[in-house]
Design an enzyme around this catalytic site. Structure first.
Site, short mmCIF file in Angstrom:
data_model
loop_
_atom_site.label_atom_id
_atom_site.label_comp_id
_atom_site.label_asym_id
_atom_site.label_seq_id
_atom_site.Cartn_x
_atom_site.Cartn_y
_atom_site.Cartn_z
N GLY A 1 0.78 -1.24 0.00
CA GLY A 1 0.00 0.00 0.00
C GLY A 1 0.80 1.28 0.00
O GLY A 1 1.36 1.68 -1.03
N ILE B 1 3.65 2.07 1.39
CA ILE B 1 5.12 2.04 1.51
C ILE B 1 5.72 2.06 0.10
O ILE B 1 5.43 1.17 -0.71
CB ILE B 1 5.61 0.75 2.23
CG1 ILE B 1 4.87 0.54 3.55
CG2 ILE B 1 7.11 0.76 2.43
CD1 ILE B 1 5.19 -0.79 4.25
N LYS C 1 2.45 -10.61 -3.67
CA LYS C 1 3.34 -9.46 -3.43
C LYS C 1 4.80 -9.89 -3.44
O LYS C 1 5.66 -9.18 -3.97
CB LYS C 1 2.96 -8.78 -2.12
CG LYS C 1 1.56 -8.16 -2.20
CD LYS C 1 1.03 -7.80 -0.85
CE LYS C 1 -0.36 -7.20 -0.92
NZ LYS C 1 -0.98 -7.07 0.41
N1 LIG Z 1 -8.41 -1.16 -0.42
C1 LIG Z 1 -7.12 -1.14 -0.19
O1 LIG Z 1 -6.66 -0.74 0.89
C2 LIG Z 1 -6.14 -1.59 -1.25
C3 LIG Z 1 -4.76 -1.59 -0.97
C4 LIG Z 1 -3.83 -1.94 -1.97
C5 LIG Z 1 -4.32 -2.33 -3.21
N2 LIG Z 1 -5.68 -2.36 -3.43
C6 LIG Z 1 -6.15 -2.78 -4.75
O2 LIG Z 1 -6.85 -1.70 -5.35
C7 LIG Z 1 -7.90 -2.19 -6.18
C8 LIG Z 1 -9.22 -1.55 -5.75
O3 LIG Z 1 -9.51 -1.88 -4.41
P1 LIG Z 1 -10.70 -1.16 -3.61
O4 LIG Z 1 -10.54 -1.60 -2.21
O5 LIG Z 1 -10.72 0.28 -3.92
O6 LIG Z 1 -11.97 -1.88 -4.27
P2 LIG Z 1 -13.51 -1.48 -4.08
O7 LIG Z 1 -13.69 -0.59 -2.92
O8 LIG Z 1 -14.28 -2.75 -4.14
O9 LIG Z 1 -13.84 -0.61 -5.38
C9 LIG Z 1 -13.98 -1.14 -6.66
C10 LIG Z 1 -14.52 -0.07 -7.58
O10 LIG Z 1 -14.54 -0.55 -8.91
C11 LIG Z 1 -15.87 -0.51 -9.43
N3 LIG Z 1 -16.01 -1.75 -10.21
C12 LIG Z 1 -15.67 -3.00 -9.83
N4 LIG Z 1 -15.93 -3.87 -10.82
C13 LIG Z 1 -16.44 -3.15 -11.84
C14 LIG Z 1 -16.89 -3.49 -13.13
N5 LIG Z 1 -16.91 -4.75 -13.58
N6 LIG Z 1 -17.36 -2.49 -13.92
C15 LIG Z 1 -17.38 -1.22 -13.47
N7 LIG Z 1 -16.95 -0.83 -12.25
C16 LIG Z 1 -16.47 -1.80 -11.45
C17 LIG Z 1 -16.81 -0.42 -8.24
O11 LIG Z 1 -17.98 0.26 -8.62
P3 LIG Z 1 -19.14 0.68 -7.55
O12 LIG Z 1 -18.54 1.76 -6.73
O13 LIG Z 1 -20.29 1.15 -8.35
O14 LIG Z 1 -19.43 -0.57 -6.77
C18 LIG Z 1 -15.95 0.37 -7.26
O15 LIG Z 1 -16.10 1.75 -7.50
C19 LIG Z 1 -7.86 -3.71 -6.03
O16 LIG Z 1 -7.10 -4.25 -7.08
C20 LIG Z 1 -7.14 -3.93 -4.71
O17 LIG Z 1 -6.46 -5.17 -4.65
C21 LIG Z 1 -6.59 -2.00 -2.49
#
Ligand SMILES: NC(=O)c1ccc[n+]([C@@H]2O[C@H](COP(=O)([O-])OP(=O)(O)OC[C@H]3O[C@@H](n4cnc5c(N)ncnc54)[C@H](OP(=O)(O)O)[C@@H]3O)[C@@H](O)[C@H]2O)c1
Length: 447
Positions: free
Chosen positions: A150, A152, A221
């Protein structure tokens, strides 16, 4: 020299103010953080890039969903082509998650000459090499700092800060969920199930926690770190993976009485030209800097031939920490646009990959056995150890009642091949009722 076909000719004219349009694929936790930072840090971003950075469109699943940010409804779309085929968009930020759809959209964006920033470790671990080649073929940048640990900046540390050194070892606490659970088990004496339920209630663990607790998230990772740190193309299937679901309160209590903390460690080690990668619960000696990394925090310990020991510590997830990494990647893309060097910075893996055989992977192990409490059992254990070139560094025995006892040991260094053969050999023994646990050990005097 390749033509810089994607460079807007005017963007590297420092005297003009340019607007760089961003398309967000996803506006969830990370996407919202990216939007917030771009809005709130406009002035700083402008001073660093001489460009105004603007979110032009954001792809979502549900337009009607209530958002925590004030974003113009016209900027939201459910049609990915509004972003990846949109001529006005310069940079695509993929923060939607998932693998196949995200892969296709990123490939489409790169083929359209758009630079891409992603936070998607699942995707990068599986398809990173292919997408980086596609980016380079299209003179595009593809950055993914947020995919490991994240907030870092560990990938940039490897490819820039430590680029002059030869990395020999990377060890990381790379999954906040499991580190939170192990910390609670260790500090509050709670059992695995209680800690998992609490992690789910706090939103640290998913309803289906398999990827976290079985070590797959950390494996993705460490595969990314291994590829960058060792300049060789590590695939996910080459990481030996064991999760924390078998770790008990007893294991943690014994670890502490020997002077260790239980951590889920991702490990990538190089010995000459051979490498070894694993994710497994590991007893980390309390004097090692990784032993004091607690809760949802992440840390990556890097050893280089010249620099020696370094350690990077910080939040491994969360809206703003992760978004910080994404927006820092965005700044690099915009600076590259200014210089006209997009797609030129990547150093493709250039070293032949040689995986170290298990017969040469040496480390100490913690072993907990349930045995018959009768004369001759300890002699039997030491004899079977000797048969497999194993020896004991520390040992503790506790009666369990019903003529059974627990024998807990830390071995001297032994090869992975030997310990696996020993476990198979004693499986049918009548003296040893079962091998309750066997974990790797890092640090301490037998290391
Ligand atoms: N969360 C963390 O702390 C974190 C840390 C490091 C890396 N990541 C990575 O960052 C990425 C996003 O994570 P997140 O936690 O932000 O996910 P999230 O909260 O579930 O958000 C996903 C977003 O993408 C949209 N979405 C998903 N599938 C879709 C599709 N098929 N068509 C259109 N829109 C779609 C969703 O729309 P709606 O809003 O309408 O539902 C939502 O806005 C992932 O790859 C995760 O592994 C996350």
């Amino acid at each position: 020299m390749r033509a810089l076909k994607n460079l807007k000719p005017s963007v590297n004219d420092a005297s003009e103010n340019h607007t760089i349009n961003i398309g967000l694929l996803g506006l969830g936790t990370v996407g919202t953080g990216v939007y917030r930072i771009i809005q709130q840090h406009q002035e700083d971003l402008y001073h660093q890039t001489n460009c105004t950075i603007k979110v032009e469109k954001a792809l979502v699943q549900s337009i009607d969903k209530q958002r925590a940010i004030d974003i113009d409804a016209a900027a939201l779309t459910t049609n990915s082509e509004d972003i990846v085929m949109n001529e006005d968009i310069d940079i695509v930020v993929e923060v939607m998650g998932g693998v196949e759809e995200a892969r296709q959209l990123i490939a489409q964006a790169l083929e359209q000459g758009k630079h891409v920033v992603t936070a998607n470790k699942d995707l990068v671990a599986l398809h990173g090499a292919e997408l980086l080649t596609l980016a380079s073929d299209n003179d595009c940048d593809l950055f993914y700092e947020a995919s490991v640990a994240g907030g870092i900046p560990i990938l940039r540390a490897l490819v820039e800060g430590l680029s002059s050194d030869r990395i020999t070892k990377m060890m990381g606490i790379l999954n906040g969920t499991t580190n939170y659970m192990l910390t609670r088990m260790s500090q509050e004496g709670l059992d695995y199930k209680t800690c998992l339920t609490q992690a789910q209630e706090l939103g640290y663990a998913e309803a289906d926690p398999t990827a976290d607790v079985e070590g797959l998230d950390a494996a993705r990772k460490i595969a990314i770190l291994g590829t960058l740190g060792f300049h060789t193309d590590v695939s996910l299937s080459e990481v030996k993976v064991k999760g924390i679901s078998s770790v008990t309160k007893e294991d943690i209590d014994y670890s502490q009485s020997f002077g260790y903390e239980m951590k889920l460690l991702g490990m990538a080690e190089r010995d000459g030209d051979e490498i070894e990668l694993s994710v497994q619960p590991t007893l980390v000696h309390h004097t090692h800097p990784l032993a004091s990394v607690n809760g949802v925090f992440n840390a990556v310990y890097v050893h280089g031939e010249a620099v020696g020991e370094t350690m990077f510590y910080g939040p491994g997830a969360g809206e703003l920490p992760t978004a910080t990494a994404v927006v820092s990647d965005l700044i690099t893309v915009v600076k590259n646009l200014r210089l006209g060097v997009n797609g030129r910075g990547m150093v493709a893996p250039y070293k032949e990959k040689k995986l170290k055989p298990n017969s040469r992977v040496y480390r100490p192990y913690f072993i907990r056995l349930v045995v018959k409490d009768q004369p001759g059992v300890l002699a039997y254990i030491t004899q079977t150890f000797a048969n497999f070139d194993m020896s004991i560094s520390q040992i503790y025995q506790k009666p369990l009642g019903n003529e059974r006892a627990e024998v807990v040991m830390i071995t001297h260094k032994v090869s992975l091949a030997s310990i696996e053969a020993w476990m198979e050999d004693v499986e049918t023994s009548t003296e040893i009722e079962n091998i309750a646990s066997c974990y790797a050990v890092e640090g301490g005097k037998q290391a």
